[in-house]
Motif scaffolding. Structure first.
Motif, PDB file in Angstrom:
ATOM      1  N   TYR A 299    -107.158 -55.449  14.738  1.00  0.00           N
ATOM      2  CA  TYR A 299    -107.966 -56.430  15.478  1.00  0.00           C
ATOM      3  C   TYR A 299    -107.185 -57.720  15.722  1.00  0.00           C
ATOM      4  CZ  TYR A 299    -112.344 -53.733  15.284  1.00  0.00           C
ATOM      5  OH  TYR A 299    -113.328 -52.788  15.455  1.00  0.00           O
ATOM      6  N   LYS A 300    -106.200 -58.006  14.885  1.00  0.00           N
ATOM      7  CA  LYS A 300    -105.353 -59.177  15.121  1.00  0.00           C
ATOM      8  C   LYS A 300    -104.664 -59.049  16.477  1.00  0.00           C
ATOM      9  CE  LYS A 300    -102.479 -60.608  11.888  1.00  0.00           C
ATOM     10  NZ  LYS A 300    -101.259 -60.685  11.033  1.00  0.00           N
ATOM     11  N   TYR A 301    -104.160 -57.856  16.761  1.00  0.00           N
ATOM     12  CA  TYR A 301    -103.410 -57.641  18.003  1.00  0.00           C
ATOM     13  C   TYR A 301    -104.342 -57.494  19.207  1.00  0.00           C
ATOM     14  CZ  TYR A 301     -99.962 -57.099  14.405  1.00  0.00           C
ATOM     15  OH  TYR A 301     -99.176 -57.344  13.313  1.00  0.00           O
ATOM     16  N   ILE A 302    -105.551 -57.004  18.972  1.00  0.00           N
ATOM     17  CA  ILE A 302    -106.561 -57.007  20.039  1.00  0.00           C
ATOM     18  C   ILE A 302    -106.899 -58.443  20.413  1.00  0.00           C
ATOM     19  CG2 ILE A 302    -108.959 -56.451  20.638  1.00  0.00           C
ATOM     20  CD1 ILE A 302    -108.712 -53.959  18.841  1.00  0.00           C
ATOM     21  N   ALA A 303    -107.134 -59.274  19.399  1.00  0.00           N
ATOM     22  CA  ALA A 303    -107.464 -60.686  19.648  1.00  0.00           C
ATOM     23  C   ALA A 303    -106.333 -61.378  20.405  1.00  0.00           C
ATOM     24  CB  ALA A 303    -107.753 -61.397  18.330  1.00  0.00           C
ATOM     25  N   GLN A 304    -105.096 -61.128  19.985  1.00  0.00           N
ATOM     26  CA  GLN A 304    -103.942 -61.721  20.666  1.00  0.00           C
ATOM     27  C   GLN A 304    -103.889 -61.277  22.122  1.00  0.00           C
ATOM     28  OE1 GLN A 304    -100.484 -60.549  18.442  1.00  0.00           O
ATOM     29  NE2 GLN A 304    -100.754 -62.113  16.859  1.00  0.00           N
ATOM     30  N   ALA A 305    -104.049 -59.985  22.351  1.00  0.00           N
ATOM     31  CA  ALA A 305    -103.966 -59.448  23.709  1.00  0.00           C
ATOM     32  C   ALA A 305    -105.057 -60.017  24.610  1.00  0.00           C
ATOM     33  CB  ALA A 305    -104.053 -57.923  23.677  1.00  0.00           C
ATOM     34  N   MET A 306    -106.185 -60.392  24.013  1.00  0.00           N
ATOM     35  CA  MET A 306    -107.294 -60.947  24.789  1.00  0.00           C
ATOM     36  C   MET A 306    -107.220 -62.465  24.907  1.00  0.00           C
ATOM     37  SD  MET A 306    -110.516 -58.460  24.154  1.00  0.00           S
ATOM     38  CE  MET A 306    -111.263 -59.155  25.637  1.00  0.00           C
ATOM     39  N   GLY A 307    -106.131 -63.035  24.402  1.00  0.00           N
ATOM     40  CA  GLY A 307    -105.887 -64.457  24.613  1.00  0.00           C
ATOM     41  C   GLY A 307    -106.293 -65.380  23.490  1.00  0.00           C
ATOM     42  N   ALA A 308    -106.728 -64.837  22.357  1.00  0.00           N
ATOM     43  CA  ALA A 308    -107.089 -65.687  21.222  1.00  0.00           C
ATOM     44  C   ALA A 308    -105.836 -66.358  20.662  1.00  0.00           C
ATOM     45  CB  ALA A 308    -107.773 -64.869  20.139  1.00  0.00           C
ATOM     46  N   GLU A 309    -105.955 -67.634  20.325  1.00  0.00           N
ATOM     47  CA  GLU A 309    -104.806 -68.382  19.819  1.00  0.00           C
ATOM     48  C   GLU A 309    -104.893 -68.539  18.301  1.00  0.00           C
ATOM     49  OE1 GLU A 309    -104.654 -72.053  21.944  1.00  0.00           O
ATOM     50  OE2 GLU A 309    -104.188 -71.114  23.879  1.00  0.00           O
ATOM     51  N   GLY A 310    -103.723 -68.641  17.671  1.00  0.00           N
ATOM     52  CA  GLY A 310    -103.669 -68.914  16.238  1.00  0.00           C
ATOM     53  C   GLY A 310    -103.960 -67.726  15.345  1.00  0.00           C
ATOM     54  N   TYR A 319    -109.628 -62.898  12.166  1.00  0.00           N
ATOM     55  CA  TYR A 319    -109.101 -62.269  13.388  1.00  0.00           C
ATOM     56  C   TYR A 319    -109.957 -61.092  13.842  1.00  0.00           C
ATOM     57  CZ  TYR A 319    -106.159 -59.034  10.440  1.00  0.00           C
ATOM     58  OH  TYR A 319    -105.682 -58.107   9.544  1.00  0.00           O
ATOM     59  N   ARG A 320    -110.637 -60.467  12.914  1.00  0.00           N
ATOM     60  CA  ARG A 320    -111.575 -59.418  13.330  1.00  0.00           C
ATOM     61  C   ARG A 320    -112.733 -60.026  14.121  1.00  0.00           C
ATOM     62  NH1 ARG A 320    -111.573 -55.487   7.891  1.00  0.00           N
ATOM     63  NH2 ARG A 320    -109.657 -54.356   8.485  1.00  0.00           N
ATOM     64  N   LYS A 321    -113.220 -61.155  13.658  1.00  0.00           N
ATOM     65  CA  LYS A 321    -114.294 -61.856  14.378  1.00  0.00           C
ATOM     66  C   LYS A 321    -113.796 -62.358  15.735  1.00  0.00           C
ATOM     67  CE  LYS A 321    -117.730 -65.563  13.915  1.00  0.00           C
ATOM     68  NZ  LYS A 321    -117.476 -66.175  15.233  1.00  0.00           N
ATOM     69  N   ALA A 322    -112.550 -62.840  15.777  1.00  0.00           N
ATOM     70  CA  ALA A 322    -111.987 -63.340  17.035  1.00  0.00           C
ATOM     71  C   ALA A 322    -111.895 -62.233  18.082  1.00  0.00           C
ATOM     72  CB  ALA A 322    -110.604 -63.949  16.783  1.00  0.00           C
ATOM     73  N   ALA A 323    -111.540 -61.039  17.646  1.00  0.00           N
ATOM     74  CA  ALA A 323    -111.448 -59.906  18.578  1.00  0.00           C
ATOM     75  C   ALA A 323    -112.813 -59.549  19.142  1.00  0.00           C
ATOM     76  CB  ALA A 323    -110.832 -58.700  17.875  1.00  0.00           C
ATOM     77  N   VAL A 324    -113.813 -59.463  18.264  1.00  0.00           N
ATOM     78  CA  VAL A 324    -115.171 -59.122  18.696  1.00  0.00           C
ATOM     79  C   VAL A 324    -115.734 -60.217  19.603  1.00  0.00           C
ATOM     80  CG1 VAL A 324    -117.534 -58.644  17.944  1.00  0.00           C
ATOM     81  CG2 VAL A 324    -115.599 -57.696  16.656  1.00  0.00           C
ATOM     82  N   ASP A 325    -115.498 -61.462  19.227  1.00  0.00           N
ATOM     83  CA  ASP A 325    -115.992 -62.596  20.033  1.00  0.00           C
ATOM     84  C   ASP A 325    -115.377 -62.591  21.431  1.00  0.00           C
ATOM     85  OD1 ASP A 325    -117.563 -63.437  17.935  1.00  0.00           O
ATOM     86  OD2 ASP A 325    -116.271 -65.122  17.360  1.00  0.00           O
ATOM     87  N   ALA A 326    -114.094 -62.263  21.522  1.00  0.00           N
ATOM     88  CA  ALA A 326    -113.417 -62.239  22.824  1.00  0.00           C
ATOM     89  C   ALA A 326    -114.011 -61.162  23.724  1.00  0.00           C
ATOM     90  CB  ALA A 326    -111.917 -62.003  22.630  1.00  0.00           C
ATOM     91  N   VAL A 327    -114.343 -60.015  23.140  1.00  0.00           N
ATOM     92  CA  VAL A 327    -114.965 -58.932  23.908  1.00  0.00           C
ATOM     93  C   VAL A 327    -116.355 -59.359  24.373  1.00  0.00           C
ATOM     94  CG1 VAL A 327    -115.884 -56.581  23.768  1.00  0.00           C
ATOM     95  CG2 VAL A 327    -113.633 -57.104  22.805  1.00  0.00           C
ATOM     96  N   ARG A 328    -117.125 -59.962  23.462  1.00  0.00           N
ATOM     97  CA  ARG A 328    -118.483 -60.407  23.833  1.00  0.00           C
ATOM     98  C   ARG A 328    -118.443 -61.438  24.951  1.00  0.00           C
ATOM     99  NH1 ARG A 328    -120.733 -59.815  18.187  1.00  0.00           N
ATOM    100  NH2 ARG A 328    -122.211 -58.099  18.435  1.00  0.00           N
ATOM    101  N   LYS A 329    -117.484 -62.347  24.881  1.00  0.00           N
ATOM    102  CA  LYS A 329    -117.393 -63.399  25.895  1.00  0.00           C
ATOM    103  C   LYS A 329    -117.040 -62.815  27.261  1.00  0.00           C
ATOM    104  CE  LYS A 329    -115.612 -67.999  26.897  1.00  0.00           C
ATOM    105  NZ  LYS A 329    -115.711 -67.777  28.331  1.00  0.00           N
ATOM    106  N   LEU A 330    -116.078 -61.910  27.281  1.00  0.00           N
ATOM    107  CA  LEU A 330    -115.709 -61.285  28.552  1.00  0.00           C
ATOM    108  C   LEU A 330    -116.895 -60.528  29.144  1.00  0.00           C
ATOM    109  CD1 LEU A 330    -113.633 -60.543  30.702  1.00  0.00           C
ATOM    110  CD2 LEU A 330    -112.880 -58.648  29.235  1.00  0.00           C
ATOM    111  N   SER A 331    -117.588 -59.786  28.301  1.00  0.00           N
ATOM    112  CA  SER A 331    -118.749 -59.023  28.753  1.00  0.00           C
ATOM    113  C   SER A 331    -119.814 -59.951  29.340  1.00  0.00           C
ATOM    114  CB  SER A 331    -119.322 -58.228  27.566  1.00  0.00           C
ATOM    115  OG  SER A 331    -120.312 -57.336  27.995  1.00  0.00           O
TER     116      SER A 331
END
Length: 382
Positions: A299-310, A319-331
């Motif tokens: 999920y760290k690399y999913i978050a990175q690929a979706m543009g999450a910083e840090g 980073y698991r939360k960041a990945a899920v949050d990025a998907v929810r936001k895009l959706s």
């Protein structure tokens, strides 16, 4: 450990790619094309973009359009008879997953007639012969059916989708022209785009994932994340990015499998005719949370690929939360509903859960699951 990869013989990418179709047909010695395309694409002159090119090149063709969203056994059987009567020697599939899946099933049955009941193709059917050669032209930015060995047909009698996996069905040529996607309404672009993201994420974390497939999936996540909003707004860069991103995702997941996002989405299409991309998009973040304990650091690399910083400084939980949050936001940004309240009837949950558990995509899920746990996932979205 031996890993197999199956891809198209040839693929074309970029605006104007459909101009290459006559050369492929003639160069392979084909005389007549059986064009599989759904009624809406014909109505809105999307199919015509390709048939005009065939006509100008002097290539004979016949159109088959008895194809509905979530195509049925009947659509396939009627198509098989139409192909036999047509005298065609190749198939040109123009559309999204519905047109292409119908074309694949027709193509397989023509060369493997012992599977003419269609339902015996479910799972990994032991066909002996390659399908009728298919040239696949996607019109949606998501399904990647033009590069996969999978197709899905609805058994209307049993109200369930049959996932069919067969190396013999992959199109020989994929023609990925972003201009073919420009007439899609916003809602369909969003839904199919989130389907593509689901392919990439599920393919990345599936039990069968390995280094080569990971390369495709991470790149697909990155391209989709940066392109989908633009594609929904019909910008040229957004369309071109999604055309490529969804294809890259298909190169990966077709060869390693998916998971329970797809196995939970399929019954919704079978029972309620819910658009596949919408179902996937609604279910994806919730199942990502459920699967997180079985995904290591992915999920760290999913978050990175979706543009999450840090992400390098984040804890595993962060980073698991960041990945899920990025998907929810895009959706949310592309207008996908947040839950299944308007889709699922409470009395159907047990049937849906059993269907999802029995689905061919379920074994690929990174976390072991059960009918009861899948039922709870459905209920959490209602």
């Amino acid at each position: 450990m031996v890993n197999r990869f199956v891809l198209n013989e040839t693929s074309y990418h970029g605006a104007g790619a459909i101009q290459s179709i006559p050369d492929e047909i003639k160069g392979r010695g084909f005389k007549k094309a059986f064009v599989c395309s759904d009624p809406d694409l014909i109505k809105f002159n999307v199919t015509k973009k390709v048939t005009d090119i065939l006509e100008n090149a002097g290539i004979d063709y016949e159109i088959y359009s008895e194809i509905k969203a979530n195509p049925s056994v009947a659509n396939v059987k009627t198509g098989v008879e139409a192909f036999k009567a047509s005298g065609a020697d190749c198939i040109v599939a123009i559309g999204g997953g519905s047109s292409m899946d119908t074309a694949k099933a027709i193509g397989i049955i023509i060369t493997n007639p012992e599977f003419g009941d269609v339902v015996s193709l479910e799972g990994v059917a032991e066909t002996k012969n390659k399908a009728v050669p298919i040239i696949a032209v996607p019109t949606t930015a998501g399904t990647a059916a033009e590069v996969t060995i999978n197709y899905v047909i609805t058994d209307e009698e049993k109200h369930r989708k049959m996932v069919c996996v067969d190396v013999h069905d992959i199109p020989v040529v994929a023609v990925v022209d972003p201009d073919m996607m420009s007439s899609m309404p916003k809602g369909l672009t969003a839904a199919t785009g989130m389907d593509a993201l689901t392919h990439a994420i599920e393919g990345y974390i599936t039990a069968g994932a390995w280094e080569l497939s990971d390369m495709f999936h991470l790149k697909a996540i990155e391209v989709i994340a940066r392109s989908l909003r633009g594609a929904v707004d019909n910008t040229p860069d957004g369309r071109e990015g999604m055309a490529l991103g969804q294809y890259i995702a298909g190169m990966g997941f077709s060869n390693v499998g998916l998971g329970i996002v797809h196995s939970m989405a399929h019954p919704l299409g079978a029972l309620y005719d819910t658009p596949h991309g919408v179902a996937n998009a609604i279910i994806l973040p919730t199942v990502m949370e459920y699967n997180a304990p079985a995904t290591g650091d992915k999920y760290k690399y999913i978050a990175q690929a979706m543009g999450a910083e840090g992400t390098e400084n984040m804890t595993q939980e962060e980073y698991r939360k960041a990945a899920v949050d990025a998907v929810r936001k895009l959706s949310k940004d592309v207008g996908i509903p947040a839950n299944l309240k308007e889709i699922v009837k409470p009395e159907d949950v047990d049937f849906l859960a059993q269907s999802a558990f029995d689905d061919a995509c379920r074994p690929g899920n990174p976390r072991e699951t059960s009918v009861a746990e899948i039922a709870e996932l459905y209920r959490s979205l209602m």
